[in-house]
Design a protein around this motif. Structure first.
Motif, PDB file in Angstrom:
ATOM      1  N   THR A 144       0.812  -1.116   0.024  1.00  0.00           N
ATOM      2  CA  THR A 144      -0.004   0.021   0.109  1.00  0.00           C
ATOM      3  C   THR A 144       0.924   1.263   0.063  1.00  0.00           C
ATOM      4  O   THR A 144       1.978   1.277   0.247  1.00  0.00           O
ATOM      5  CB  THR A 144      -0.844  -0.090   1.280  1.00  0.00           C
ATOM      6  N   VAL A 145       0.317   2.358  -0.359  1.00  0.00           N
ATOM      7  CA  VAL A 145       0.996   3.730  -0.015  1.00  0.00           C
ATOM      8  C   VAL A 145       1.400   3.617   1.290  1.00  0.00           C
ATOM      9  O   VAL A 145       2.792   4.339   1.236  1.00  0.00           O
ATOM     10  CB  VAL A 145       0.345   4.806  -0.611  1.00  0.00           C
ATOM     11  N   GLU A 146       0.779   3.363   2.206  1.00  0.00           N
ATOM     12  CA  GLU A 146       1.100   3.743   3.703  1.00  0.00           C
ATOM     13  C   GLU A 146       2.493   2.377   3.915  1.00  0.00           C
ATOM     14  O   GLU A 146       3.474   3.064   4.537  1.00  0.00           O
ATOM     15  CB  GLU A 146       0.190   3.250   4.590  1.00  0.00           C
ATOM     16  N   ASP A 147       2.440   1.684   3.342  1.00  0.00           N
ATOM     17  CA  ASP A 147       3.745   0.559   3.364  1.00  0.00           C
ATOM     18  C   ASP A 147       4.902   1.316   2.729  1.00  0.00           C
ATOM     19  O   ASP A 147       5.874   1.088   3.394  1.00  0.00           O
ATOM     20  CB  ASP A 147       3.507  -0.904   2.628  1.00  0.00           C
ATOM     21  N   LEU A 148       4.694   1.829   1.739  1.00  0.00           N
ATOM     22  CA  LEU A 148       5.808   2.347   0.929  1.00  0.00           C
ATOM     23  C   LEU A 148       6.410   3.647   1.887  1.00  0.00           C
ATOM     24  O   LEU A 148       7.615   4.048   1.873  1.00  0.00           O
ATOM     25  CB  LEU A 148       5.350   3.048  -0.562  1.00  0.00           C
ATOM     26  N   LYS A 149       5.534   4.258   2.634  1.00  0.00           N
ATOM     27  CA  LYS A 149       5.884   5.333   3.428  1.00  0.00           C
ATOM     28  C   LYS A 149       6.677   4.896   4.488  1.00  0.00           C
ATOM     29  O   LYS A 149       7.926   5.255   5.147  1.00  0.00           O
ATOM     30  CB  LYS A 149       4.778   6.261   4.042  1.00  0.00           C
ATOM     31  N   LYS A 150       6.211   3.755   5.234  1.00  0.00           N
ATOM     32  CA  LYS A 150       6.990   2.984   6.469  1.00  0.00           C
ATOM     33  C   LYS A 150       8.262   2.594   5.794  1.00  0.00           C
ATOM     34  O   LYS A 150       9.444   2.518   6.575  1.00  0.00           O
ATOM     35  CB  LYS A 150       6.106   1.966   6.849  1.00  0.00           C
ATOM     36  N   ILE A 151       8.339   2.062   4.725  1.00  0.00           N
ATOM     37  CA  ILE A 151       9.697   1.500   4.136  1.00  0.00           C
ATOM     38  C   ILE A 151      10.628   2.463   3.891  1.00  0.00           C
ATOM     39  O   ILE A 151      11.879   2.621   4.122  1.00  0.00           O
ATOM     40  CB  ILE A 151       9.474   0.636   2.924  1.00  0.00           C
ATOM     41  N   TRP A 152      10.090   3.715   3.181  1.00  0.00           N
ATOM     42  CA  TRP A 152      11.259   4.642   2.540  1.00  0.00           C
ATOM     43  C   TRP A 152      11.363   5.712   3.302  1.00  0.00           C
ATOM     44  O   TRP A 152      12.222   6.513   2.986  1.00  0.00           O
ATOM     45  CB  TRP A 152      10.790   4.979   1.243  1.00  0.00           C
ATOM     46  N   VAL A 153      10.728   6.205   4.377  1.00  0.00           N
ATOM     47  CA  VAL A 153      10.862   7.425   4.909  1.00  0.00           C
ATOM     48  C   VAL A 153      11.619   7.140   6.189  1.00  0.00           C
ATOM     49  O   VAL A 153      11.498   6.375   7.162  1.00  0.00           O
ATOM     50  CB  VAL A 153       9.559   7.985   5.646  1.00  0.00           C
ATOM     51  N   GLY A 179      18.781   8.998  -8.022  1.00  0.00           N
ATOM     52  CA  GLY A 179      19.369  10.198  -7.292  1.00  0.00           C
ATOM     53  C   GLY A 179      18.748  11.208  -7.233  1.00  0.00           C
ATOM     54  O   GLY A 179      17.612  11.666  -7.973  1.00  0.00           O
ATOM     55  N   THR A 180      19.189  12.447  -6.381  1.00  0.00           N
ATOM     56  CA  THR A 180      18.456  13.344  -6.228  1.00  0.00           C
ATOM     57  C   THR A 180      18.063  14.319  -7.310  1.00  0.00           C
ATOM     58  O   THR A 180      17.493  15.442  -7.449  1.00  0.00           O
ATOM     59  CB  THR A 180      18.915  14.328  -4.876  1.00  0.00           C
ATOM     60  N   ASP A 181      19.026  14.286  -8.416  1.00  0.00           N
ATOM     61  CA  ASP A 181      18.723  15.063  -9.513  1.00  0.00           C
ATOM     62  C   ASP A 181      17.825  14.459 -10.700  1.00  0.00           C
ATOM     63  O   ASP A 181      17.620  15.033 -11.573  1.00  0.00           O
ATOM     64  CB  ASP A 181      20.292  14.981 -10.334  1.00  0.00           C
ATOM     65  N   SER A 182      17.185  13.218 -10.232  1.00  0.00           N
ATOM     66  CA  SER A 182      16.457  12.675 -10.968  1.00  0.00           C
ATOM     67  C   SER A 182      14.859  13.072 -10.749  1.00  0.00           C
ATOM     68  O   SER A 182      14.443  13.228  -9.682  1.00  0.00           O
ATOM     69  CB  SER A 182      16.354  11.003 -10.795  1.00  0.00           C
ATOM     70  N   GLY A 183      14.256  13.181 -11.975  1.00  0.00           N
ATOM     71  CA  GLY A 183      12.580  13.555 -11.832  1.00  0.00           C
ATOM     72  C   GLY A 183      11.899  12.402 -11.159  1.00  0.00           C
ATOM     73  O   GLY A 183      10.847  12.653 -10.381  1.00  0.00           O
ATOM     74  N   THR A 184      12.423  11.164 -11.223  1.00  0.00           N
ATOM     75  CA  THR A 184      11.769  10.036 -10.643  1.00  0.00           C
ATOM     76  C   THR A 184      12.040  10.176  -9.222  1.00  0.00           C
ATOM     77  O   THR A 184      10.901   9.845  -8.578  1.00  0.00           O
ATOM     78  CB  THR A 184      12.583   8.765 -11.225  1.00  0.00           C
ATOM     79  N   TYR A 185      13.087  10.705  -8.735  1.00  0.00           N
ATOM     80  CA  TYR A 185      13.344  10.812  -7.176  1.00  0.00           C
ATOM     81  C   TYR A 185      12.134  12.014  -6.904  1.00  0.00           C
ATOM     82  O   TYR A 185      11.473  11.729  -5.741  1.00  0.00           O
ATOM     83  CB  TYR A 185      14.474  11.238  -6.839  1.00  0.00           C
ATOM     84  N   ASP A 186      12.300  12.955  -7.583  1.00  0.00           N
ATOM     85  CA  ASP A 186      11.305  14.052  -7.312  1.00  0.00           C
ATOM     86  C   ASP A 186      10.033  13.555  -7.045  1.00  0.00           C
ATOM     87  O   ASP A 186       9.209  14.050  -6.295  1.00  0.00           O
ATOM     88  CB  ASP A 186      11.449  15.288  -8.044  1.00  0.00           C
ATOM     89  N   TYR A 187       9.480  12.848  -8.195  1.00  0.00           N
ATOM     90  CA  TYR A 187       7.977  12.516  -8.358  1.00  0.00           C
ATOM     91  C   TYR A 187       7.648  11.575  -7.198  1.00  0.00           C
ATOM     92  O   TYR A 187       6.776  11.639  -6.424  1.00  0.00           O
ATOM     93  CB  TYR A 187       7.768  11.646  -9.527  1.00  0.00           C
ATOM     94  N   PHE A 188       8.547  10.659  -6.726  1.00  0.00           N
ATOM     95  CA  PHE A 188       8.631   9.744  -5.704  1.00  0.00           C
ATOM     96  C   PHE A 188       8.597  10.282  -4.167  1.00  0.00           C
ATOM     97  O   PHE A 188       7.693  10.161  -3.496  1.00  0.00           O
ATOM     98  CB  PHE A 188       9.453   8.719  -5.685  1.00  0.00           C
ATOM     99  N   ASN A 189       9.319  11.354  -4.150  1.00  0.00           N
ATOM    100  CA  ASN A 189       9.275  12.343  -3.113  1.00  0.00           C
ATOM    101  C   ASN A 189       7.976  13.219  -2.804  1.00  0.00           C
ATOM    102  O   ASN A 189       7.496  13.288  -1.642  1.00  0.00           O
ATOM    103  CB  ASN A 189      10.293  13.139  -3.182  1.00  0.00           C
ATOM    104  N   GLU A 190       7.494  13.360  -3.905  1.00  0.00           N
ATOM    105  CA  GLU A 190       6.209  14.316  -3.856  1.00  0.00           C
ATOM    106  C   GLU A 190       5.110  13.395  -3.492  1.00  0.00           C
ATOM    107  O   GLU A 190       4.139  13.788  -2.494  1.00  0.00           O
ATOM    108  CB  GLU A 190       5.901  14.971  -5.068  1.00  0.00           C
ATOM    109  N   VAL A 191       4.815  12.155  -3.957  1.00  0.00           N
ATOM    110  CA  VAL A 191       3.729  11.493  -3.993  1.00  0.00           C
ATOM    111  C   VAL A 191       3.621  10.389  -2.843  1.00  0.00           C
ATOM    112  O   VAL A 191       2.608  10.126  -2.135  1.00  0.00           O
ATOM    113  CB  VAL A 191       3.285  10.885  -5.014  1.00  0.00           C
TER     114      VAL A 191
END
Length: 318
Positions: A144-153, A179-191
């Motif tokens: 779930t999205v909550e699982d992803l938060k628990k894993i990655w935060v 990496g932090t220059d990646s738009g993929t990182y930015d998108y994951f960070n946002e959502v």
């Protein structure tokens, strides 16, 4: 789905046959009368085009560049510095276009304005940011999205799979992230992270191949990157369903694969389009072929009306 190189090879073969036939006809005509009509020849576009940016968008652009170059005298170079790195070069005025796996940020647009660079955004395709695990991981097939938060935060602890679900192995999770220059990182960070800090133990890289290899090599690994990179390695890694929805063309296009479906863009200098025929010619080819090429390399094409709108915007800048 046929590989884009198959289409390119077929097109090149067809062109060779047509050119051969035209050559025979020209020889026959030459034996009779002089049929030369220099006024009917279309001017050959020459010059160079330089782009940079997202590694997620790269498979689409690399395929387009290779096929375009087979029929053009224009020299196109595309680097892969990540979305943020690409915008830095675009702002510095060293590139004609910048590929991005997220919309341009307000501060980036402001820096372009300060540099006197007007630009236009073109939608290329849609992607599903794909969360992946090792192929031997038989427990984390759906999160779930909550699982992803628990894993990655980051929370100051050593993350264990058993922390997410007590029935899962009591083994430390190994993280691989763009990496932090990646738009993929930015998108994951946002959502997903919602601007919280990512786990400090994560291995970060702008090179998606390093992320793939990391996940391939450790049963406790987890990572994320663009859908096309997953498809290219699906025999050795496994995609995780999110809230019961797996990433595929249908769920990405419909937006059902939420919140990890996202648009892919290229941003182009208006002055480069107006002043450099090579940039205009290449971008026209990109817009005309982006949808088909996106599907060929593993992404999802945008609706045709989006490409029609892009073409109208391009023509207005010529």
């Amino acid at each position: 789905m046929k590989n884009w190189k198959y289409f390119m090879g077929t097109a090149m073969l067809g062109s060779a046959l047509i050119l051969g036939a035209c050559g025979d006809e020209a020889s026959e005509s030459a034996e009779g009368t002089d049929t030369t009509d220099t006024g009917s020849e279309e001017a050959v576009v020459e010059g160079s085009v330089v782009g940079d940016g997202s590694s997620t968008v790269a498979p689409i652009l690399e395929a387009l560049v290779e096929e375009y170059s087979a029929q053009s005298e224009v020299q196109v170079t595309v680097g892969v510095s990540g979305t943020g790195g690409g915008f830095e070069k675009f702002i510095a005025g060293t590139t004609d276009f910048s590929n991005a796996s997220r919309p341009i940020k307000e501060e980036e647009a402001a820096e372009l304005e300060a540099a006197g660079i007007d630009f236009t955004e073109f939608l290329l395709a849609y992607d599903g940011l794909t969360v992946v695990v090792n192929s031997e991981n038989d427990w984390a097939s759906d999160l779930t999205v909550e699982d992803l938060k628990k894993i990655w935060v980051e929370d100051g602890t050593t993350k264990m799979w058993s922390d997410i679900n007590p029935e899962w192995p009591e083994e430390e999770i190994v993280f691989y992230s763009p990496g932090t220059d990646s738009g993929t990182y930015d998108y994951f960070n946002e959502v997903i992270l919602e601007d919280a800090d990512m786990v400090s133990a994560a291995t970060l890289s702008e090179d998606d191949n390093i992320l793939v290899q990391g996940v391939q090599g450790d049963v406790n690994a987890i990572g994320f990157f663009g859908y096309a990179h997953y498809l290219a390695n699906q025999d050795t890694i496994s995609a995780v369903s999110i809230e019961g929805i797996e990433p595929n063309n249908e769920t990405i296009e419909s937006g059902e694969y939420s919140p990890l479906s996202r648009p892919l863009y290229t941003y182009v200098s208006n002055a480069a389009i107006a002043e450099n025929p090579a940039v205009y010619d290449f971008m026209k080819y990109v817009i005309e072929n982006a949808g088909e090429m996106a599907e060929a390399v593993g992404y999802v094409s945008a609706p045709q009306e989006e490409y029609d709108a892009d073409m109208e915007a391009l023509e207005a800048l010529k």
